[in-house]
Scaffold this motif. Structure first.
Motif, short mmCIF file in Angstrom:
data_model
loop_
_atom_site.label_atom_id
_atom_site.label_comp_id
_atom_site.label_asym_id
_atom_site.label_seq_id
_atom_site.Cartn_x
_atom_site.Cartn_y
_atom_site.Cartn_z
N LEU A 1 0.87 -1.17 0.00
CA LEU A 1 0.00 0.00 0.00
C LEU A 1 0.90 1.21 0.00
CD1 LEU A 1 -2.51 -1.19 2.73
CD2 LEU A 1 -2.89 -1.15 0.27
N PHE A 2 0.41 2.33 -0.52
CA PHE A 2 1.25 3.52 -0.52
C PHE A 2 1.23 4.14 0.88
CE2 PHE A 2 -0.18 3.04 -4.92
CZ PHE A 2 1.06 2.87 -5.51
N LEU B 1 -3.44 0.05 -12.17
CA LEU B 1 -4.68 0.73 -11.74
C LEU B 1 -5.11 1.78 -12.76
CD1 LEU B 1 -3.97 1.15 -7.93
CD2 LEU B 1 -5.66 -0.34 -8.98
N GLY B 2 -4.39 1.85 -13.87
CA GLY B 2 -4.80 2.77 -14.93
C GLY B 2 -4.19 4.16 -14.84
N ALA B 3 -3.05 4.29 -14.13
CA ALA B 3 -2.47 5.62 -13.94
C ALA B 3 -1.67 6.06 -15.16
CB ALA B 3 -1.56 5.62 -12.71
N SER B 4 -1.83 7.34 -15.52
CA SER B 4 -1.04 7.91 -16.61
C SER B 4 0.36 8.22 -16.10
CB SER B 4 -1.69 9.20 -17.08
OG SER B 4 -1.70 10.13 -16.00
N TYR C 1 5.92 0.34 -7.02
CA TYR C 1 4.95 1.41 -6.85
C TYR C 1 4.39 1.87 -8.20
CZ TYR C 1 5.93 2.14 -1.87
OH TYR C 1 6.03 1.99 -0.52
N LYS D 1 -9.11 7.52 -8.83
CA LYS D 1 -8.46 8.82 -8.98
C LYS D 1 -7.53 8.82 -10.19
CE LYS D 1 -8.86 10.28 -4.22
NZ LYS D 1 -8.28 10.20 -2.88
N ALA D 2 -6.83 7.70 -10.38
CA ALA D 2 -5.92 7.60 -11.52
C ALA D 2 -6.68 7.75 -12.82
CB ALA D 2 -5.17 6.28 -11.49
N ARG D 3 -7.92 7.28 -12.84
CA ARG D 3 -8.71 7.35 -14.08
C ARG D 3 -9.64 8.56 -14.07
NH1 ARG D 3 -11.81 2.37 -13.81
NH2 ARG D 3 -12.60 2.98 -15.85
N ARG E 1 1.61 11.82 -8.32
CA ARG E 1 0.87 11.21 -7.23
C ARG E 1 1.59 10.01 -6.62
NH1 ARG E 1 -4.38 13.14 -7.78
NH2 ARG E 1 -4.83 12.19 -5.76
N PHE F 1 0.24 11.05 -13.66
CA PHE F 1 -0.24 10.60 -12.35
C PHE F 1 0.88 9.88 -11.60
CE2 PHE F 1 -2.40 7.92 -9.31
CZ PHE F 1 -3.46 8.69 -8.87
N ARG G 1 -8.20 -2.75 -3.41
CA ARG G 1 -7.69 -1.65 -4.24
C ARG G 1 -7.66 -2.09 -5.71
NH1 ARG G 1 -1.68 0.44 -3.19
NH2 ARG G 1 -1.25 -1.70 -3.76
N ALA G 2 -7.28 -3.35 -5.94
CA ALA G 2 -7.24 -3.84 -7.32
C ALA G 2 -8.64 -4.06 -7.88
CB ALA G 2 -6.44 -5.14 -7.38
N LEU H 1 -7.50 4.87 -5.11
CA LEU H 1 -6.48 5.36 -6.04
C LEU H 1 -6.78 5.04 -7.51
CD1 LEU H 1 -3.72 6.83 -5.60
CD2 LEU H 1 -2.70 4.71 -6.35
N GLY H 2 -7.31 3.84 -7.76
CA GLY H 2 -7.62 3.46 -9.14
C GLY H 2 -8.61 4.41 -9.78
N ILE I 1 2.15 -0.94 -9.67
CA ILE I 1 0.81 -0.95 -9.09
C ILE I 1 -0.02 0.16 -9.70
CG2 ILE I 1 -0.50 -0.50 -6.97
CD1 ILE I 1 1.86 -1.90 -5.49
N ASN J 1 -11.50 -0.74 -9.71
CA ASN J 1 -11.73 -0.39 -11.11
C ASN J 1 -12.64 -1.39 -11.82
OD1 ASN J 1 -10.29 2.00 -11.48
ND2 ASN J 1 -8.35 0.90 -11.54
#
Ligand code: ATP
Ligand code: MG
Lengths: 262, 333
Positions: free
Chosen positions: A90-91, B236-239, B229, A105-107, B246, B242, A150-151, A102-103, B232, A154
């Protein structure tokens, strides 16, 4: 026949070791993963299970052969293929709910309307009241549950799990096996899990892919028709286990594999 | 005390480890006595030097009253009492030191003047010259904060760029490495020519002084972000963007703050030296000017102000740091 979710065609993956010698990690892998299936990879250490899982995730690319999802060849990671590492990772600077969100937010899909969804998942894994906690305040089992969820945030088509329970003690392990089964029954997601634990593989999977020592090849794909409520003491269960162990022994060049001796 | 440490649950233990000095009222009374002795010495031993001891006496009196207030508060508040009792021995030593200093200077002229003025004299000058001192302190603060903010900003930019992209790293790293080892202050003569005012020249020097540590610590933080990191985040689809802002930047935050704290220390030195040499305002200039007149009491007054001002700045940066890095609480000691 319907199209498989993931189709792996004659995939090879080699690595260079530090003396520039080639290591054949995977050789000519062919595999179909159908939608909604729970599949496990078992095999001796170093046989390429992680490599194969990373290839499916798109974290790595094959030297030859193709991997496709619903007919389209994969070139990169995609949120429709979730991945869970052996360590929860985890972060540390994000709270549990921020980690889980987070997923989204990333999208760029996160807004207030998603809070209920996050809370639903947090409650599901029994981390209610830990929303605002930081990862270091959690036990290993709690952290891994959060990492699994978390996985899931999405809503991926397939969840790839690389020995997700290997770092846990026996109690947390049983807990998480139940959680994985619960998620699988509830969401009917395709799940592919690497494990060292043959019992665990039989307990959870519909299909077990048995792999051989280096270079990694698929020796056999076993269908497990044990129904929903599985008992480790069931004679069918034990028969399957014996079969897998004998397959593994044949492939391991007479090497002693203490982890498979029960 | 045993009673309170029992009723205070888990929080009591680390408190005890941190504030380990004995918690007896004895030290409180000793401390009060040392300050009262200081007042009596100042009142009843005749002066060798003609000064105005008024402000010094107010200071001592204030200390006596404040200690008494703290003592009363500590009767109500255990957390406060822990801290207060822990520090009492040191405060007692300060009281004794002030009394002895007073005897050695103002009362006997044992230490040579004008180099070692009495505290009463320094405090007196501080009050007398407060307008100019405040103005100087304000000027120094403005110069410092402008330089620090700009330097940190540019440092973050170049640090993120070199830490993230090979191309930037290739072109910037050698420049950063070479310019980093040169103390910023050596650019003073050039800065005074290049910039229209000594103030802007000073800002420029502080920007340089703070830019380097922030850049290198930011870059090393970003480079050392664990690969998993990013993996992961990717699944999760991060650009890319990001992943940088982030994942990598938050991961580098503890490092970045080490860079900022180093930058603060570099900038203090640069600030004072540049004011001493190039400027017509600020605390560095004030010290230089006081020295020119042989006014060592003014110089000491300015040094005390510098100590206070820099402590405040460090406390401010520390507060920002512990807020941003609040997730580290419990990980680190
Ligand atoms: N990045 C890499 N560079 C070089 N060699 C690698 C790399 N990753 C894996 N290998 C090699 O590829 C082989 C397969 O590794 P992999 O991690 O897939 O095995 P595994 O089946 O997951 O093993 P384990 O059960 O111990 O996790 C090993 O021999 C390993 O040394
Ligand atoms: Mg592995």
């Amino acid at each position: 026949m319907t199209q498989p979710l993931i189709e792996i065609k004659s995939v090879c993956r080699n690595y260079m070791d530090n003396t520039q010698k080639e290591i054949y990690a995977l050789e000519n892998i062919n595999l179909h993963i159908n939608e909604g299936e729970f599949m496990s990879f078992v095999g001796p250490s170093g046989c390429g299970k992680t490599t194969l899982l990373r290839l499916i995730a798109g974290l790595d690319r094959p030297q030859s052969g193709t991997i496709s999802q619903e007919g389209k060849i994969l070139t990169d990671t995609h949120y429709s293929r979730g991945y869970v590492f052996q360590q929860p990772t985890l972060f540390p600077w994000l709270t549990i709910e921020e980690n889980i969100a987070l997923g989204l937010k990333a999208r760029k899909l996160f807004d207030n309307s998603k809070k209920a969804l996050i809370q639903y998942y947090i409650d599901m894994i029994g981390l209610t009241k830990f929303e605002k906690a930081f990862p270091h305040e959690l036990s290993g089992g709690m952290a891994q549950r959060a990492a699994i969820v978390r996985a899931l945030i999405n809503d991926p088509k397939i969840l790839l799990l690389d020995e997700p329970l290997a770092a846990l003690d026996a109690f947390a392990r049983i807990d998480l096996q139940k959680l994985l089964l619960f998620i699988w029954h509830k969401t009917k997601k395709t799940m592919v899990m690497v494990t060292h634990d043959i019992d665990e593989a039989i307990f959870l999977s519909q299909q077990i892919v048995v792999m051989s020592d280096r270079p990694g090849k698929i020796i056999e794909i076993l269908d497990i028709n044990l129904g929903k409520d599985r008992k480790r003491s069931d004679h069918k269960f034990i028969a399957i286990k014996d079969k897998i162990i004998s397959k593994l022994k044949l492939s391991s060049h007479n090497r002693i594999e203490p982890e498979y001796v029960i | 005390m045993t009673k309170t440490s029992k009723t205070q649950s888990t929080k009591a233990l680390p408190q005890d480890e941190r504030y380990w000095k004995p918690k007896t009222s004895l030290w409180f009374w000793a401390t009060e006595a040392s300050f009262i002795a200081g007042v009596l010495i100042n009142l009843y031993i005749p002066d060798e030097v003609t000064i105005n001891p008024h402000s010094y006496r107010i200071l001592l009196g204030g200390a006596i009253v404040l200690l008494l207030v703290f003592y009363i508060v500590s009767k109500q508040n255990t957390a406060f009492a822990n801290k207060f009792y822990h520090r009492l021995e040191f405060i007692f030593a300060i009281g004794v030191f002030m009394a002895v200093w007073d005897i050695l200077t103002t009362k006997t002229s044992f230490l040579p003047l004008p180099y070692f003025p009495g505290l009463a004299q320094i405090i007196g000058i501080m009050v007398e010259d407060r307008a100019l001192l405040l103005l100087s302190a304000g000027h120094s603060f403005l110069l410092f904060s402008l330089g620090m903010v700009l330097g940190t900003f540019f440092g973050l930019l170049s640090g993120i760029a070199t830490g993230w992209s090979r191309q930037w790293d290739y072109w910037l790293s050698p420049i950063i490495r070479v310019s980093g080892i040169i103390p910023a202050i050596v650019w003073l003569p050039i800065a005074l020519v290049l910039f229209p005012t000594s103030f802007t020249a000073g800002v420029f020097l502080i920007v340089i002084a703070s830019w380097f540590p922030v850049t290198s610590m930011t870059a090393s933080g970003i480079i050392s972000t664990p690969k998993t990191y990013f993996e992961i985040a990717k699944t999760l689809g991060a650009s890319k963007k990001f992943q940088l802002f982030r994942i990598a930047v938050p991961y580098a935050m503890p490092n970045i703050f080490i860079g900022i704290l180093t930058a603060v220390a570099f900038s203090f030195v640069t600030l004072i030296v540049s004011e001493m040499v190039g400027a017509k305002a600020g605390l560095g200039y004030y010290i230089n000017w006081a020295k020119g007149w042989g006014a060592y009491d003014k110089m000491y007054a300015a040094i005390i102000i510098i100590a206070a001002e820099f402590s405040l700045i460090l406390a401010l940066v520390g507060a920002i740091r512990s807020y941003v890095l609040r997730w580290q609480r419990g990980i680190l000691k």
